[in-house]
Design a protein around this motif. Structure first.
Motif, PDB file in Angstrom:
ATOM      1  N   SER A 191      48.482   8.368  -5.046  1.00 43.58           N
ATOM      2  CA  SER A 191      48.104   8.438  -6.454  1.00 43.58           C
ATOM      3  C   SER A 191      46.645   8.034  -6.631  1.00 43.58           C
ATOM      4  CB  SER A 191      48.990   7.506  -7.283  1.00 43.58           C
ATOM      5  OG  SER A 191      50.328   7.941  -7.260  1.00 43.58           O
ATOM      6  N   ALA A 192      46.097   8.377  -7.780  1.00 44.73           N
ATOM      7  CA  ALA A 192      44.682   8.118  -8.047  1.00 44.73           C
ATOM      8  C   ALA A 192      44.368   6.619  -8.072  1.00 44.73           C
ATOM      9  CB  ALA A 192      44.291   8.748  -9.377  1.00 44.73           C
ATOM     10  N   TRP A 193      43.149   6.309  -7.620  1.00 40.66           N
ATOM     11  CA  TRP A 193      42.607   4.946  -7.694  1.00 40.66           C
ATOM     12  C   TRP A 193      41.771   4.889  -8.969  1.00 40.66           C
ATOM     13  CZ3 TRP A 193      43.174   0.518  -4.895  1.00 40.66           C
ATOM     14  CH2 TRP A 193      42.186  -0.475  -5.006  1.00 40.66           C
ATOM     15  N   THR A 194      42.160   4.038  -9.900  1.00 36.45           N
ATOM     16  CA  THR A 194      41.568   4.097 -11.235  1.00 36.45           C
ATOM     17  C   THR A 194      40.324   3.237 -11.427  1.00 36.45           C
ATOM     18  OG1 THR A 194      43.110   2.384 -11.994  1.00 36.45           O
ATOM     19  CG2 THR A 194      43.770   4.687 -12.310  1.00 36.45           C
ATOM     20  N   ASP A 195      40.019   2.359 -10.481  1.00 33.29           N
ATOM     21  CA  ASP A 195      38.839   1.498 -10.612  1.00 33.29           C
ATOM     22  C   ASP A 195      37.638   2.195  -9.983  1.00 33.29           C
ATOM     23  OD1 ASP A 195      36.908  -0.457 -10.701  1.00 33.29           O
ATOM     24  OD2 ASP A 195      38.199  -2.063  -9.965  1.00 33.29           O
ATOM     25  N   LEU A 196      36.873   2.914 -10.796  1.00 31.32           N
ATOM     26  CA  LEU A 196      35.749   3.695 -10.272  1.00 31.32           C
ATOM     27  C   LEU A 196      34.676   2.833  -9.645  1.00 31.32           C
ATOM     28  CD1 LEU A 196      35.324   6.373 -13.090  1.00 31.32           C
ATOM     29  CD2 LEU A 196      36.266   6.706 -10.797  1.00 31.32           C
ATOM     30  N   ALA A 197      34.584   1.570 -10.025  1.00 37.87           N
ATOM     31  CA  ALA A 197      33.533   0.702  -9.498  1.00 37.87           C
ATOM     32  C   ALA A 197      33.891   0.107  -8.140  1.00 37.87           C
ATOM     33  CB  ALA A 197      33.237  -0.425 -10.493  1.00 37.87           C
ATOM     34  N   THR A 199      34.682   0.890  -4.860  1.00 37.58           N
ATOM     35  CA  THR A 199      34.733   1.857  -3.763  1.00 37.58           C
ATOM     36  C   THR A 199      35.343   1.254  -2.510  1.00 37.58           C
ATOM     37  OG1 THR A 199      32.796   3.014  -4.638  1.00 37.58           O
ATOM     38  CG2 THR A 199      33.344   3.394  -2.327  1.00 37.58           C
ATOM     39  N   ASP A 200      34.985   0.006  -2.207  1.00 40.04           N
ATOM     40  CA  ASP A 200      35.540  -0.640  -1.008  1.00 40.04           C
ATOM     41  C   ASP A 200      37.061  -0.750  -1.116  1.00 40.04           C
ATOM     42  OD1 ASP A 200      33.006  -0.911   0.046  1.00 40.04           O
ATOM     43  OD2 ASP A 200      32.767  -3.003  -0.565  1.00 40.04           O
ATOM     44  N   GLY A 201      37.536  -1.072  -2.313  1.00 41.38           N
ATOM     45  CA  GLY A 201      38.982  -1.165  -2.504  1.00 41.38           C
ATOM     46  C   GLY A 201      39.658   0.171  -2.320  1.00 41.38           C
ATOM     47  N   LEU A 202      38.999   1.242  -2.773  1.00 45.06           N
ATOM     48  CA  LEU A 202      39.543   2.587  -2.607  1.00 45.06           C
ATOM     49  C   LEU A 202      39.677   2.940  -1.135  1.00 45.06           C
ATOM     50  CD1 LEU A 202      40.360   5.434  -3.474  1.00 45.06           C
ATOM     51  CD2 LEU A 202      37.940   5.954  -3.827  1.00 45.06           C
ATOM     52  N   VAL A 203      38.625   2.686  -0.354  1.00 46.02           N
ATOM     53  CA  VAL A 203      38.667   3.000   1.073  1.00 46.02           C
ATOM     54  C   VAL A 203      39.769   2.209   1.758  1.00 46.02           C
ATOM     55  CG1 VAL A 203      37.401   2.895   3.250  1.00 46.02           C
ATOM     56  CG2 VAL A 203      36.232   3.640   1.168  1.00 46.02           C
ATOM     57  N   ALA A 204      39.852   0.914   1.450  1.00 42.10           N
ATOM     58  CA  ALA A 204      40.872   0.069   2.070  1.00 42.10           C
ATOM     59  C   ALA A 204      42.272   0.535   1.691  1.00 42.10           C
ATOM     60  CB  ALA A 204      40.665  -1.386   1.653  1.00 42.10           C
ATOM     61  N   LYS A 223      32.661  11.144  -7.335  1.00 45.70           N
ATOM     62  CA  LYS A 223      32.119  10.106  -6.447  1.00 45.70           C
ATOM     63  C   LYS A 223      33.208   9.441  -5.594  1.00 45.70           C
ATOM     64  CE  LYS A 223      32.046   5.982  -9.449  1.00 45.70           C
ATOM     65  NZ  LYS A 223      31.138   4.984 -10.063  1.00 45.70           N
ATOM     66  N   GLN A 224      34.464   9.723  -5.893  1.00 48.19           N
ATOM     67  CA  GLN A 224      35.551   9.180  -5.078  1.00 48.19           C
ATOM     68  C   GLN A 224      35.872  10.052  -3.867  1.00 48.19           C
ATOM     69  OE1 GLN A 224      38.737   8.752  -8.018  1.00 48.19           O
ATOM     70  NE2 GLN A 224      38.394   6.546  -8.059  1.00 48.19           N
ATOM     71  N   ILE A 225      35.328  11.253  -3.819  1.00 48.16           N
ATOM     72  CA  ILE A 225      35.700  12.183  -2.750  1.00 48.16           C
ATOM     73  C   ILE A 225      35.318  11.637  -1.382  1.00 48.16           C
ATOM     74  CG2 ILE A 225      35.300  14.485  -1.785  1.00 48.16           C
ATOM     75  CD1 ILE A 225      34.937  15.496  -4.656  1.00 48.16           C
ATOM     76  N   GLU A 226      34.074  11.248  -1.213  1.00 53.64           N
ATOM     77  CA  GLU A 226      33.643  10.770   0.102  1.00 53.64           C
ATOM     78  C   GLU A 226      34.378   9.505   0.525  1.00 53.64           C
ATOM     79  OE1 GLU A 226      29.531   9.559   2.492  1.00 53.64           O
ATOM     80  OE2 GLU A 226      29.443  10.793   0.679  1.00 53.64           O
ATOM     81  N   PRO A 227      34.569   8.508  -0.353  1.00 53.67           N
ATOM     82  CA  PRO A 227      35.353   7.336   0.068  1.00 53.67           C
ATOM     83  C   PRO A 227      36.783   7.678   0.473  1.00 53.67           C
ATOM     84  CG  PRO A 227      34.078   6.814  -1.891  1.00 53.67           C
ATOM     85  CD  PRO A 227      33.933   8.294  -1.669  1.00 53.67           C
TER      86      PRO A 227
END
Length: 294
Positions: A191-197, A199-204, A223-227
């Motif tokens: 599912s989507a990661w809603t905290d756009l700020a 990025t480290d959390g998204l990758v983890a 901007k979430q694509i690369e992470p």
């Protein structure tokens, strides 16, 4: 020579699906130009009730004019089946062919899928399970005709279950991974990661999801694509180990042996082929999406 797995180990290899609000048609082309595998035109949560008529008309007109090759990269998330908005979405899409898929929220039974197929014909359906009833019916939904993928809608699921801690979704996540695999479907997207700020959390989070059996994720901003790609990319060590495993087994097979021992002393057998092939397929796909195909 590389031993051959019995099924495609990486499924469809759609690693990033980028959501675009249906009521923002100026963003459609920009989204399609981004390095996401799939663009999802969202007619559901991203669009207020007062804007749904305009959104579905804009989506229908854009899709109808889109080149068929590009249309295969576009999915549409409709409103829930059985609602007035959902019925209107299906009516609007009835004239559109060649879509990547239709993303159906709040699916709780194969009958929900059947309503979509009855309206649109043999379109691939991505079923979103967003309630306890949907999760409980995961296996039946996964095997329904035209279902091409399962995924969780975690925001709605949290609300339905009364879950406030991430750990409360662990069983549901494993359930959808198992149901998809048992039905021969690709590994579910996260599912989507809603905290756009964050990025480290998204990758983890992507790395954790990959370890749980998920493959890929929806994005709510380019901007979430690369992470996301980075989070699902195998490490250099994993790639090297996969290559050695396949080479070792190929050599063993040529010598009439079923198992092999790698240079690190690890015994490997054909049961490990699928995992190694998936690792290499994902590695190649990520590099291509990031513009580094070598």
């Amino acid at each position: 020579m590389t031993p051959t797995a019995t099924t495609d180990p990486a499924g469809s290899l759609d690693l990033v699906a980028l959501y675009v609000p249906g009521d923002r048609p100026a963003r459609y082309d920009k989204a399609l130009a981004a390095p996401a595998d799939v663009v999802i035109l969202d007619l559901e949560d991203a669009v207020p009730a007062t804007g749904k008529d305009d959104a579905r008309a804009a989506a229908r007109d854009w899709l109808s004019a889109l080149h068929p090759t590009s249309r295969t990269r576009v999915s549409v998330r409709i409103n829930a089946v059985g609602t007035a908005a959902g019925d209107a979405d299906l009516a609007a899409l009835a004239c559109v062919t060649g879509l990547h898929s239709v993303r159906v929220p709040k699916v709780e039974s194969p009958a929900d899928v059947a309503r979509v197929v009855a309206a649109l014909g043999p379109v691939p359906v991505h079923a979103l399970l967003e309630s306890a009833a949907g999760v409980e019916a995961a296996a039946a939904i996964a095997t329904a005709p035209q279902v091409a993928a399962l995924a969780l809608g975690e925001a709605d699921l949290r609300s339905d279950l009364g879950v406030t801690a991430d750990a409360g979704l662990a069983w549901s996540r494993s359930r959808v991974v198992v149901a998809a695999r048992a039905a021969g479907l690709p590994a579910p997207m996260m599912s989507a990661w809603t905290d756009l700020a964050d990025t480290d959390g998204l990758v983890a989070s992507c790395r954790t999801g990959r370890a749980m059996g998920f493959l890929g994720r929806t994005a709510i901003h380019p901007k979430q694509i690369e992470p996301i790609l980075s989070g699902f990319a195998p490490s250099t060590e994993e790639v090297a180990a996969a290559e050695e495993l396949l080479d070792s087994l190929a050599t063993a097979e040529a010598s009439g042996r079923a198992v092999a021992v790698t240079t690190t002393g690890r015994m490997v057998d054909p049961a490990m082929i699928r995992g190694a092939q998936r690792t290499l397929a994902v590695h190649t796909h990520v590099r291509q999406r990031l513009g580094n195909p070598s």
